[in-house]
Design a protein around this motif. Structure first.
Motif, PDB file in Angstrom:
ATOM      1  N   GLY A 247      50.530   0.720  12.084  1.00  0.00           N
ATOM      2  CA  GLY A 247      50.953   0.608  13.479  1.00  0.00           C
ATOM      3  C   GLY A 247      50.246   1.604  14.383  1.00  0.00           C
ATOM      4  O   GLY A 247      49.756   1.246  15.467  1.00  0.00           O
ATOM      5  N   ILE A 248      50.171   2.858  13.938  1.00  0.00           N
ATOM      6  CA  ILE A 248      49.513   3.878  14.771  1.00  0.00           C
ATOM      7  C   ILE A 248      48.018   3.598  14.878  1.00  0.00           C
ATOM      8  O   ILE A 248      47.416   3.717  15.961  1.00  0.00           O
ATOM      9  CB  ILE A 248      49.787   5.272  14.184  1.00  0.00           C
ATOM     10  CG1 ILE A 248      51.289   5.578  14.214  1.00  0.00           C
ATOM     11  CG2 ILE A 248      49.027   6.335  14.970  1.00  0.00           C
ATOM     12  CD1 ILE A 248      51.658   6.875  13.532  1.00  0.00           C
ATOM     13  N   MET A 252      45.439   2.902  18.176  1.00  0.00           N
ATOM     14  CA  MET A 252      44.178   3.604  18.410  1.00  0.00           C
ATOM     15  C   MET A 252      43.014   2.626  18.551  1.00  0.00           C
ATOM     16  O   MET A 252      42.124   2.812  19.393  1.00  0.00           O
ATOM     17  CB  MET A 252      43.917   4.583  17.266  1.00  0.00           C
ATOM     18  CG  MET A 252      44.944   5.710  17.167  1.00  0.00           C
ATOM     19  SD  MET A 252      44.631   6.796  15.771  1.00  0.00           S
ATOM     20  CE  MET A 252      43.017   7.426  16.200  1.00  0.00           C
ATOM     21  N   VAL A 253      43.008   1.574  17.729  1.00  0.00           N
ATOM     22  CA  VAL A 253      41.954   0.567  17.849  1.00  0.00           C
ATOM     23  C   VAL A 253      42.021  -0.128  19.205  1.00  0.00           C
ATOM     24  O   VAL A 253      40.996  -0.365  19.861  1.00  0.00           O
ATOM     25  CB  VAL A 253      42.067  -0.447  16.688  1.00  0.00           C
ATOM     26  CG1 VAL A 253      41.124  -1.621  16.917  1.00  0.00           C
ATOM     27  CG2 VAL A 253      41.748   0.218  15.360  1.00  0.00           C
ATOM     28  N   LEU A 254      43.232  -0.454  19.653  1.00  0.00           N
ATOM     29  CA  LEU A 254      43.393  -1.076  20.971  1.00  0.00           C
ATOM     30  C   LEU A 254      42.882  -0.150  22.075  1.00  0.00           C
ATOM     31  O   LEU A 254      42.195  -0.599  23.000  1.00  0.00           O
ATOM     32  CB  LEU A 254      44.862  -1.424  21.199  1.00  0.00           C
ATOM     33  CG  LEU A 254      45.394  -2.651  20.458  1.00  0.00           C
ATOM     34  CD1 LEU A 254      46.897  -2.767  20.646  1.00  0.00           C
ATOM     35  CD2 LEU A 254      44.705  -3.914  20.956  1.00  0.00           C
ATOM     36  N   ALA A 282      42.253  -8.324  16.344  1.00  0.00           N
ATOM     37  CA  ALA A 282      43.192  -9.040  15.474  1.00  0.00           C
ATOM     38  C   ALA A 282      42.722  -9.022  14.026  1.00  0.00           C
ATOM     39  O   ALA A 282      43.532  -8.823  13.099  1.00  0.00           O
ATOM     40  CB  ALA A 282      43.359 -10.473  15.972  1.00  0.00           C
ATOM     41  N   ALA A 283      41.405  -9.215  13.810  1.00  0.00           N
ATOM     42  CA  ALA A 283      40.884  -9.195  12.441  1.00  0.00           C
ATOM     43  C   ALA A 283      41.025  -7.812  11.811  1.00  0.00           C
ATOM     44  O   ALA A 283      41.373  -7.681  10.626  1.00  0.00           O
ATOM     45  CB  ALA A 283      39.423  -9.635  12.440  1.00  0.00           C
ATOM     46  N   VAL A 284      40.776  -6.748  12.584  1.00  0.00           N
ATOM     47  CA  VAL A 284      40.894  -5.386  12.052  1.00  0.00           C
ATOM     48  C   VAL A 284      42.338  -5.072  11.688  1.00  0.00           C
ATOM     49  O   VAL A 284      42.631  -4.497  10.620  1.00  0.00           O
ATOM     50  CB  VAL A 284      40.337  -4.380  13.076  1.00  0.00           C
ATOM     51  CG1 VAL A 284      40.652  -2.954  12.653  1.00  0.00           C
ATOM     52  CG2 VAL A 284      38.839  -4.551  13.237  1.00  0.00           C
ATOM     53  N   ILE A 285      43.278  -5.445  12.553  1.00  0.00           N
ATOM     54  CA  ILE A 285      44.692  -5.161  12.280  1.00  0.00           C
ATOM     55  C   ILE A 285      45.163  -5.918  11.039  1.00  0.00           C
ATOM     56  O   ILE A 285      45.875  -5.361  10.181  1.00  0.00           O
ATOM     57  CB  ILE A 285      45.547  -5.519  13.512  1.00  0.00           C
ATOM     58  CG1 ILE A 285      45.201  -4.574  14.670  1.00  0.00           C
ATOM     59  CG2 ILE A 285      47.030  -5.445  13.188  1.00  0.00           C
ATOM     60  CD1 ILE A 285      45.893  -4.924  15.966  1.00  0.00           C
TER      61      ILE A 285
END
Length: 763
Positions: A247-248, A252-254, A282-285
């Motif tokens: 989640g964290i 950070m990616v966003l 979305a793919a990274v998450i």
């Protein structure tokens, strides 16, 4: 050693010399792993659980030492020889030298965990000390070289810390992360002290990395918390810690995406950069969440399957857009970006290996593994076909074709069919519908193969052939004893092949055409390149297709001609009419008057052959008259053809007369060839029937059993037995073929041949 050089030469020939040293190092590591890890010789008798001795291995100490030295020094020396003029021109070039030595060195130390350095020592403790000491030095040098060669060179724009603080923070981030992962992989993180040190290192690395990319200092505790929770997951195996880290990290990616790309007016992969980055995020998450989902209990396994399938769909979509939409627009300019083909191969094979491992570990079910295998495999199609929808079309086709192979393999017991009949019909219909969805891809493949748009007949034949071939696993694996299914499948495949070969005229504008196909057929390129080509009528090809399909249907008993005499007669007449019209139109198109005679000839031949092979009660009375009519039609057709054409070509010019006479002789030779083929087929059929009757009669005499095929006509069989040698000699076609080859074939020869055959059947 030789294989590494050959593979490197092949890659260099394809992509160029720029990174040849890295290609050589990669292949050297691959083949070192394949061949230099100790393996026992098949010629040594050794117990399976016994330790491997020095004399039991395929490679001895000398060969193993040579392989290790080759792995360490040849890539470096090759790079030095090919780039000697710029070897020390910059720090990046120096780092290339160090990487080409220490990366294979690290790989060699890792391979030593499988015993590759057995020739140095077999003491486990000594080898572990060698591995740890040398690995620490090599890891530090590799990380520092990667900072210079990769991080600051390619990602310098994303480093927001001022120098020299940026060098310090990047070094702490990369070196600390590498040491922490290496310590955990080596099993050095176990007790309380090492766990606390590992957590502290993770927090330090996360905080330093956040400062490097310019993360706001106000929110700096977030990345540090992320590092703490991921370290706690590695040490305590806590799933709650892992999902907190996910989640964290997602936040950070966003932030990173919004901060760096959100306001850029750039079009990439055929869409705005803002939209494209949404798919990337979305793919990274999902990629971060799936490892935690895989550790959930077996009852929640469907979450892992949904996550993997969703990630595979996103990956297919992203790579398809990057590979097929190569243009990039920015600030009024246009540029081409090329997504490398090797990235498609890497992600595909990595995905297939991941699916294989998860399936073996029972982390995913058979249905999820089947879907993932089809999705990852469909990405390979974009390397061969340029259609932008080829990935999804291939995925749909694979999903339709592979269930008989992948889904039903564990559901059969004994000899029972693995698939029910209604399931087979459902899968066959799905295959046909999926093949129809592939029409544009099939069209583009045929257009690439032929160099011009394919005809509608070829396109329809390819569709039928694709559908038939795709249904082969259903019949071969699940209904091997169902003869009707095999017959229908053979008929479908043969029909598709006939359409592909004959390409009959057909209009598919109702359901099969699409905008792409219509635009290709409306193009003027063919006319501008090839000019106006006089087209030959192709409608007779339908007659030949009908003839072959009817023959196959009768041969496979789809049409029960063996049991119904009326149907047999109707089949013989129908096949004779279709084949006669086809031969007349295709090969005697200038002699329309002969069409009825030619059609009658083919009909007589068809009736004669069919009722000879499958006789009825009236065959002995009717067939001699049919054969007599066939023999009588030959001289009539032969003489009539020459007389009519001679009268129609009545001209005074000697040159034209000579040309017309040549045309008449050519037409007569065509007639001779046609009748030669007819009578040769009849001769072979008679020969086959004679041999069968004699065999049946001999069997009946030997076993003293009356009945069977030979006893149905005892006088005929008896006469055939008495005069078999003479009649078989009369049916021998060798003399006729010799006369034909010598060019001395005349109608009298065929009349003699037909007379002998007629006398045989009268007997």
């Amino acid at each position: 050693i030789a294989a590494s050089a050959v593979f490197t030469w092949a890659v260099v020939s394809a992509v160029g010399m720029a990174n040849a040293s890295y290609y050589l190092a990669t292949f050297a590591m691959v083949f070192y792993w394949l061949f230099s890890v100790p393996r026992s010789s098949s010629f040594k008798n050794r117990k399976q659980d016994a330790p491997l001795q020095d004399s039991d291995g395929i490679l001895g100490p000398l060969e193993s030492c040579v392989h290790a030295l080759y792995l360490l020094f040849v890539p470096v020396l090759f790079h030095a020889a090919s780039n000697h003029t710029t070897l020390f021109a910059s720090w990046a070039n120096v780092c290339d030298l160090l990487l080409l030595f220490f990366v294979p060195f690290l790989f060699l130390l890792y391979a030593s965990t499988r015993g590759s350095l057995w020739w140095i020592t077999r003491d486990t403790r000594t080898m572990d000390q060698i591995r740890m000491a040398n690995g620490l030095v090599a890891l530090v040098i590799v990380v520092l070289c990667l900072e210079v060669r990769v991080v600051f060179h390619a990602f310098g724009r994303y480093i927001h810390a001022p120098p020299p603080l940026n060098y310090l923070l990047v070094t702490v981030t990369m070196l600390g992360g590498a040491l922490g992962l290496a310590a955990h992989a080596a099993g050095k993180v176990g007790d309380a002290v090492s766990s606390v040190a590992f957590m502290g290192l993770a927090v330090l690395v996360s905080g330093a990395g956040a400062v490097v990319i310019g993360f706001p200092l106000v929110f700096l505790p977030l990345p540090m918390m992320s590092g703490y929770y991921v370290a706690r997951f590695f040490t305590k195996k806590s799933l709650s810690s892992y999902f907190t880290f996910v989640g964290i990290s997602s936040l950070m990616v966003l932030w990173f995406v919004v901060h760096n790309y959100w306001d850029l007016n750039i079009w990439v992969a055929g869409m705005p950069l803002k939209s494209f980055t949404k798919y990337i995020v979305a793919a990274v998450i999902m990629a971060m969440a799936v490892p935690g989902l895989a550790l959930l209990p077996a009852k929640l396994r469907f979450l892992v399957e949904l996550g993997l399938i969703g990630h595979a769909l996103l990956l297919c979509y992203i790579e398809n857009r990057l590979f097929n939409y190569a243009a990039m627009y920015y600030f009024g300019f246009e540029d081409d970006i090329i997504y490398p083909s090797y990235m498609v191969l890497i992600t595909t094979f990595f995905g297939l290996a991941l699916v294989r491992r998860l399936s073996v570990d029972q982390r995913v079910g058979s249905k999820a593994a089947w879907i993932l295998t089809c999705l990852y495999s469909s990405k390979l199609s974009m390397l061969f076909i340029t259609s932008r929808s080829v990935v999804w079309v291939s995925a749909v086709l694979l999903l339709a074709v592979t269930p008989p192979v992948l889904l039903y393999r564990d559901k059969s017991k004994g000899g029972a069919p693995r698939m029910k009949i209604w399931q087979a019909y459902f899968h066959a219909s799905v295959v046909a519908f999926s093949a129809w969805l592939c029409r544009e891809t099939v069209f583009e493949a045929l257009q690439w193969w032929n160099g011009r748009p394919p005809s509608d007949g070829l396109l329809l034949g390819s569709y039928i052939l694709l559908s038939g071939v795709a249904c082969i696993p259903i019949v071969a694996l699940h209904f091997p004893h169902a003869q009707s299914a095999k017959r229908v499948l053979v008929l479908v495949v043969a029909t598709g092949l006939l359409f592909v070969i004959m390409q009959p005229p057909v209009k598919l504008s109702w359901v099969y055409r699409s905008e792409l196909i219509r635009a290709a057929h409306l193009s003027d390129d063919d006319t501008s390149i090839y000019g106006f080509v006089a087209s030959k009528p192709t409608w007779p090809s339908w007659l030949l297709i009908a003839t072959v399909v009817l023959t196959l249907a009768a041969a496979t008993s789809i049409i029960p001609v063996k049991y119904i005499v009326e149907l047999r007669a109707l089949y013989a007449v129908g096949v004779g009419i279709t084949l006669g019209i086809y031969i007349s139109v295709q090969y005697f198109f200038q002699a329309v008057v002969l069409y009825p005679l030619l059609v009658a000839t083919i009909v007589c031949a068809a009736v004669f052959i069919v009722f000879t092979h499958l006789p009825s009660e009236s065959s002995t009375r009717v067939l001699p008259w049919v054969f007599s009519l066939l023999v009588a039609l030959f001289p009539i057709t032969y003489l009539l053809e020459g007389q009519l054409r001679a009268n129609s070509f009545a001209v005074e010019d000697e040159a034209e007369k000579f040309t017309n006479m040549l045309a008449i002789e050519g037409a007569r030779m065509s007639l001779l060839g046609l009748y030669a083929a007819i009578f040769m087929i009849i001769a072979l059929e008679i020969k086959f029937e004679l041999a069968l009757l004699l065999h049946d009669k001999a069997t009946d005499v030997t076993h003293g059993v009356s009945g069977g095929r030979g006893s149905a006509f005892p006088p005929k069989a008896r006469l055939l037995q008495q005069h078999g040698d003479l009649m078989l000699h009369q049916l021998s076609p060798s003399r006729d073929w010799q006369l034909k080859q010598l060019g001395c074939l005349r109608s009298a020869t065929y009349l003699r041949f037909c007379a002998s055959s007629s006398a045989l059947f009268s007997t």
